[in-house]
Each structure stands twice: as C-alpha cells, then as structure tokens.
Motif scaffolding. Structure first.
Motif, mmCIF file in Angstrom:
data_model
loop_
_atom_site.group_PDB
_atom_site.id
_atom_site.type_symbol
_atom_site.label_atom_id
_atom_site.label_comp_id
_atom_site.label_asym_id
_atom_site.label_seq_id
_atom_site.Cartn_x
_atom_site.Cartn_y
_atom_site.Cartn_z
ATOM 1 N N HIS A 1 46.339 35.166 39.581
ATOM 2 C CA HIS A 1 45.777 34.708 38.299
ATOM 3 C C HIS A 1 44.266 34.947 38.263
ATOM 4 O O HIS A 1 43.725 35.417 37.248
ATOM 5 N N GLN A 2 43.594 34.649 39.373
ATOM 6 C CA GLN A 2 42.157 34.906 39.451
ATOM 7 C C GLN A 2 41.876 36.404 39.353
ATOM 8 O O GLN A 2 40.901 36.823 38.730
ATOM 9 N N TRP A 3 42.719 37.197 39.988
ATOM 10 C CA TRP A 3 42.535 38.654 39.947
ATOM 11 C C TRP A 3 42.603 39.169 38.504
ATOM 12 O O TRP A 3 41.786 39.992 38.094
ATOM 13 N N ARG A 4 43.576 38.683 37.780
ATOM 14 C CA ARG A 4 43.728 39.110 36.384
ATOM 15 C C ARG A 4 42.492 38.742 35.562
ATOM 16 O O ARG A 4 42.068 39.485 34.680
ATOM 17 N N LYS A 5 41.883 37.623 35.919
ATOM 18 C CA LYS A 5 40.727 37.137 35.169
ATOM 19 C C LYS A 5 39.436 37.850 35.565
ATOM 20 O O LYS A 5 38.652 38.274 34.717
ATOM 21 N N VAL A 6 39.198 38.020 36.869
ATOM 22 C CA VAL A 6 37.930 38.550 37.387
ATOM 23 C C VAL A 6 37.959 40.075 37.532
ATOM 24 O O VAL A 6 36.925 40.725 37.474
ATOM 25 N N MET B 1 33.227 37.154 44.032
ATOM 26 C CA MET B 1 34.380 37.268 44.910
ATOM 27 C C MET B 1 35.408 36.210 44.564
ATOM 28 O O MET B 1 35.060 35.108 44.130
ATOM 29 N N ILE B 2 36.665 36.557 44.750
ATOM 30 C CA ILE B 2 37.744 35.571 44.728
ATOM 31 C C ILE B 2 38.392 35.595 46.093
ATOM 32 O O ILE B 2 38.312 36.593 46.826
ATOM 33 N N TYR B 3 39.056 34.482 46.473
ATOM 34 C CA TYR B 3 39.557 34.355 47.828
ATOM 35 C C TYR B 3 41.004 33.893 47.862
ATOM 36 O O TYR B 3 41.422 33.044 47.058
ATOM 37 N N LEU B 4 41.739 34.455 48.836
ATOM 38 C CA LEU B 4 43.004 33.882 49.269
ATOM 39 C C LEU B 4 42.772 33.414 50.696
ATOM 40 O O LEU B 4 42.523 34.236 51.587
ATOM 41 N N ASP B 5 42.816 32.112 50.916
ATOM 42 C CA ASP B 5 42.540 31.543 52.231
ATOM 43 C C ASP B 5 43.752 31.741 53.134
ATOM 44 O O ASP B 5 44.832 31.197 52.870
ATOM 45 N N THR B 6 43.586 32.519 54.206
ATOM 46 C CA THR B 6 44.714 32.809 55.091
ATOM 47 C C THR B 6 45.130 31.600 55.922
ATOM 48 O O THR B 6 46.145 31.654 56.615
ATOM 49 N N MET B 7 44.344 30.526 55.885
ATOM 50 C CA MET B 7 44.745 29.305 56.583
ATOM 51 C C MET B 7 45.794 28.532 55.786
ATOM 52 O O MET B 7 46.368 27.563 56.291
ATOM 53 N N SER B 8 46.039 28.963 54.550
ATOM 54 C CA SER B 8 46.996 28.246 53.713
ATOM 55 C C SER B 8 47.619 29.207 52.699
ATOM 56 O O SER B 8 47.312 29.168 51.509
ATOM 57 N N VAL B 9 48.504 30.076 53.183
ATOM 58 C CA VAL B 9 49.151 31.063 52.326
ATOM 59 C C VAL B 9 50.539 30.551 51.920
ATOM 60 O O VAL B 9 51.335 30.142 52.765
ATOM 61 N N GLU C 1 30.601 45.432 41.620
ATOM 62 C CA GLU C 1 31.988 45.208 41.230
ATOM 63 C C GLU C 1 32.574 44.049 42.032
ATOM 64 O O GLU C 1 32.267 43.880 43.216
ATOM 65 N N PRO C 2 33.419 43.222 41.414
ATOM 66 C CA PRO C 2 33.993 42.060 42.100
ATOM 67 C C PRO C 2 34.902 42.468 43.255
ATOM 68 O O PRO C 2 35.448 43.581 43.290
ATOM 69 N N VAL C 3 35.070 41.543 44.197
ATOM 70 C CA VAL C 3 35.881 41.759 45.397
ATOM 71 C C VAL C 3 36.907 40.641 45.508
ATOM 72 O O VAL C 3 36.596 39.471 45.253
ATOM 73 N N GLY C 4 38.127 41.002 45.901
ATOM 74 C CA GLY C 4 39.149 40.024 46.231
ATOM 75 C C GLY C 4 39.320 39.984 47.731
ATOM 76 O O GLY C 4 39.688 40.991 48.336
ATOM 77 N N MET D 1 32.058 26.725 33.120
ATOM 78 C CA MET D 1 31.456 28.037 32.831
ATOM 79 C C MET D 1 32.467 29.141 33.092
ATOM 80 O O MET D 1 33.165 29.130 34.112
ATOM 81 N N ASP D 2 32.587 30.076 32.226
ATOM 82 C CA ASP D 2 33.533 31.185 32.353
ATOM 83 C C ASP D 2 32.913 32.283 33.209
ATOM 84 O O ASP D 2 31.910 32.885 32.853
ATOM 85 N N PHE D 3 33.553 32.547 34.392
ATOM 86 C CA PHE D 3 33.021 33.551 35.308
ATOM 87 C C PHE D 3 33.825 34.854 35.244
ATOM 88 O O PHE D 3 33.868 35.615 36.184
ATOM 89 N N SER D 4 34.535 35.092 34.142
ATOM 90 C CA SER D 4 35.194 36.377 33.979
ATOM 91 C C SER D 4 34.144 37.471 33.837
ATOM 92 O O SER D 4 32.973 37.203 33.575
#
Length: 456
Positions: free
Chosen positions: A204-209, A186-194, A159-162, A1-4
């Motif tokens: 890439h997710q930011w550009r899409k969402v 929401m999109i996530y960058l997990d700080t446990m694995s940067v 509005e979406p959140v990063g 499913m496209d979540f853009s």
C-alpha cells in the motif's frame, strides 16, 4: 501531512534541494560522488596506479601516526619505503577481529581523539561485535560510493526507495519526516516482523510513494517475493533491485527477478570497511571498489590465489586514517577474476562471494564446505522444504532446522539425511527440528548455516 510523491519532485530533490542542503551543512558528499562517477571509467592500469599511491600514503601515515601499526612494521622488520609491490605488502601481518578487540586503543591514530570521531558497532553475526571509529569525511566518502553503486541499478538520486530491512531507523516527528521526504524518501518492510498484513501495508505504501528502487538483505528480498507471489501483490514494480548484506543464492535471484520483473544487482561489503564490490548493469561479476580499498585474495598459507580460485578476502581501507584497517581479514571467502566487463568500467572484477568463514562447516578430514552451497543443493532439489538452517554444534553433530510444506514426505527426509551423511560421513548425527519459521538475527539478516567450532 501527505508524503506522496508529486511529479517533478525527484528532479527538484537532486537538482536543487540536495545541493543546497549539503552546501549548507558543509558536506563534501556530492563532490566525492561526482568524482567517483568519472573515475569508474578510467583504464584499469590508471586506477591501479592511483590505488597503489593511496596505499603508499596510508602506510606512510600509519607508520608515523599509529601506535599499533608502528609496532607491526617494527616486528616485521620493514618500513613503508620497503614496500614496492604486492609481494612486499604480503609480508605485512594480517589484522583480525581478535586483534582489533585486543588493541582497540592503540588502533586510534595519534592525530585523533576518540570523542571527536563517529562511533558505530558491527552486527556481531560471528558472535562478537566490534566498536569502530571513523571521521565524518570518511563516512561521506563511503556514502558517495554507495550512491554510485545505487545508480547502477537504474535508480537516480531523489527517487524514493523501498527497503526490506531489520530494525529500520524510521524518522519520528514531523521535522524528521519532512527532512527524509525532501532528501531521500524511504518506505520500510521490517524483516523482524514479516507477515501477510505487513507485506500488504508495504505494498500500500509502495502504491502511494512509488519507489523506483527495491533494496534489502538478499534472503529478505526472496521472502518478500514469495509473499507477494502467494498473496497476489503486483504493485511492487521497481526500476532496479539492490541485494546486499547476505549471499544471494541462484534460486533466490531467479524468484526475485521472476516476481518483480527486473534484474537483481548484487552488492557486497561489510560494516568495517563499507562497500567492497558490486554488480553493474551487465551482471557479469562484481566490480571491486579499488578507489577506496586494496583487496587481496589469499590461501591458508598466505599466498595469493589465482583467478577463479576461492580465497580469504583481505581488505585495506585506503580512506580511514582515524582507525586504519590494514590487511584486515573480513572473514569472507571470495573468488577473484581476470575477466573484463563489457560495461567499459576500469574497475576490476571478482567473480562472487562464496560465504562467511563462520558459515563454513567442517568435515573430519579438516576440509570445509560452504553451508550456503549445502542449502542450495538441497532446498532446490528436495520437495517440501521451504526454509532451512544448519547448525554444527560439534564435529559430528548437526542440528537441522526445517520449515516444511505439505509436500514434504518421509522419503524427502530420508533423501535429505542421505545427502548430509555423504557430505560429512555416515557416523555423523543429524538432529531434525521442525519449526514454523526461522527468524532473522538481531540485525535482521538470515543465516543459512552456523558453525560453533573454531576455524583455523
């Protein structure tokens, strides 16, 4: 499913989907939020009067319905009717984490059953976590307050959140994903694995969402900014940036704003009482959340600190009757203010948070120094230091973990050691440990300094 995110979806979320959803589940969140949107511009004296009325109500409630606080009143030789001023209230004993652990059962008010309450744990960044209980109503009041603060960044509901966060709760399954997309994508960058690849995936997710708010731990946002600058990522372009959960250092704020091109809104709170203060669009200090909390700043002797002077932050939660926190020492240090913000809000200001009590390092003469200040004074002035953590193992023994670059020299190391010896005495020992990275703790937060010694 496209979540853009299609055009107009943000408006539909806040105007149609959200109201229908919260009405369907019987949630008062939107009603609480709309009320807070109006009260923030009331005159300060009106807000202070309302705050005092709420304080009187919670004190009256706990005296008649809470075993722990009834005993506190009796031991202090006072009753709620005896408290008519801030000076009177200062006679009430302070609640600490240790007292919470020792009196967990008695802190639950008589009107509530533990199994009917929402339970959650604090992160335990000072060594031991706490188990806390609140009602769903209190939770929705806190969520409403968070939404008001979020809007101060320029973000709007729908509005979406990063999010740059540790151990994010990513929805699993199509139903959960659809619910998030319809309500709060929401999109996530997990700080446990940067890593480079993780940041590229986030971009890439930011550009899409197309999120409009970048949200995260203060230092994690700084790390993202450094990665984005080095890799050459320029698609992360939010309307607002919200920094929370950690102290935001001046050089970190500068880097984040430089890379992403917008001002950072700094927010302060803790899991026990939720949001305490937040910057508005004027970035002129942090507005205290006095509709929901009663906040004090005190010296070591318990006296009220003056504006501009650092003090221990003491918070009374005016909303949580299930497990009330009255005069709770959050173990942070902050600076009250008597300045007025040009934004026109009646919510009073505090200047800033200075740091956690456990992150203050101790000198032999008994004085304390904020570890975050040591980091700021060295990281920005000594070339080649990319990341640093100071651990005080004993009064005169420190471990300094360093992540260094090619420009770090023996001369830089000598300057670093000379600086610390000036701060803690020539007899102090400093063990230098070079590491590839300094990971966050289990909650995803970074700690600049850790004191293993007990604080008075």
């Amino acid at each position: 499913m496209d979540f853009s995110i299609p055009n107009g979806m943000c408006f539909l979320r806040r105007s149609i989907v959200e109201p229908l959803y919260y009405s369907h589940i019987g949630s008062p969140r939107l009603a609480y939020w709309k009320e807070l949107e109006g009260t923030q511009f009331l005159p300060e004296e009106v807000l202070r009067e309302r705050q005092w009325q709420s304080l009187e109500k919670i004190l009256h409630y706990v005296y008649h319905n809470n075993p722990y606080y009834r005993r506190c009143f009796d031991r202090a030789g006072i009753q709620p009717k005896d408290i008519h001023s801030a000076e009177d209230f200062s006679r009430f004993p302070i609640l600490t984490k240790q007292l919470i652990r020792q009196n967990a059962n008695e802190l639950i008010s008589d009107d509530f059953c533990r199994q009917d309450l929402m339970q959650f744990k604090t992160g335990g960044s000072t060594g031991t976590s706490l188990v806390l209980y609140i009602t769903e109503e209190c939770s929705e009041q806190r969520n409403a307050c968070a939404r008001r603060y979020d809007r101060w960044t320029g973000w709007e509901p729908g509005e979406p959140v990063g999010a740059v966060w540790g151990n994010p709760e990513i929805p699993r399954g199509m139903v959960s994903k659809l619910k998030e997309w319809l309500l709060n994508p929401m999109i996530y960058l997990d700080t446990m694995s940067v890593s480079d690849e993780a940041v590229k995936r986030f971009a890439h997710q930011w550009r899409k969402v197309k999120p409009t708010l970048l949200f995260g731990h203060a230092h994690s946002l700084y790390i993202l900014a450094e990665y984005a600058e080095r890799i050459g990522i320029d698609v992360i372009n939010p309307k607002g940036i919200l920094s929370t959960s950690m102290m935001l250092l001046p050089h970190e704020r500068q880097k984040i704003e430089q890379v992403f091109g917008v001002k950072v809104t700094d927010r302060y709170g803790c899991e026990e009482v939720s949001l305490i203060a937040c910057e508005c669009e004027c970035h002129n200090g942090m507005h205290l959340n006095i509709e929901n909390l009663y906040v004090e700043f005190i010296n070591d002797d318990g006296a009220k600190t003056q504006p501009g002077q650092m003090g221990k932050i003491i918070v009374t939660d005016l909303m949580n009757k299930a497990m009330p926190f009255i005069r709770y020492q959050v173990e942070d240090m902050g600076v009250p203010s008597n300045r007025k913000c040009p934004c026109g809000r009646g919510l009073p200001l505090m200047e800033n948070v200075v740091g956690r009590l456990a992150d203050f390092l101790l000198r032999r003469d008994g004085s304390q120094v904020a570890g975050v200040s040591l980091i700021e004074n060295t990281l920005t002035r000594i070339p080649g230091i990319e990341q640093m953590q100071i651990i005080q193992e004993a009064l005169e023994h420190f471990v300094i973990k360093l992540v260094v670059g090619e420009s770090f020299t023996q001369s830089a190391l000598a300057g670093l050691l000379a600086y610390f010896k000036r701060q803690f005495g020539q007899e102090s020992e400093f063990e230098i440990v070079y590491v590839d990275s300094i990971p966050p703790d289990s909650s995803g937060k970074y700690r600049f300094s850790i004191c293993r010694l007990p604080h008075g």
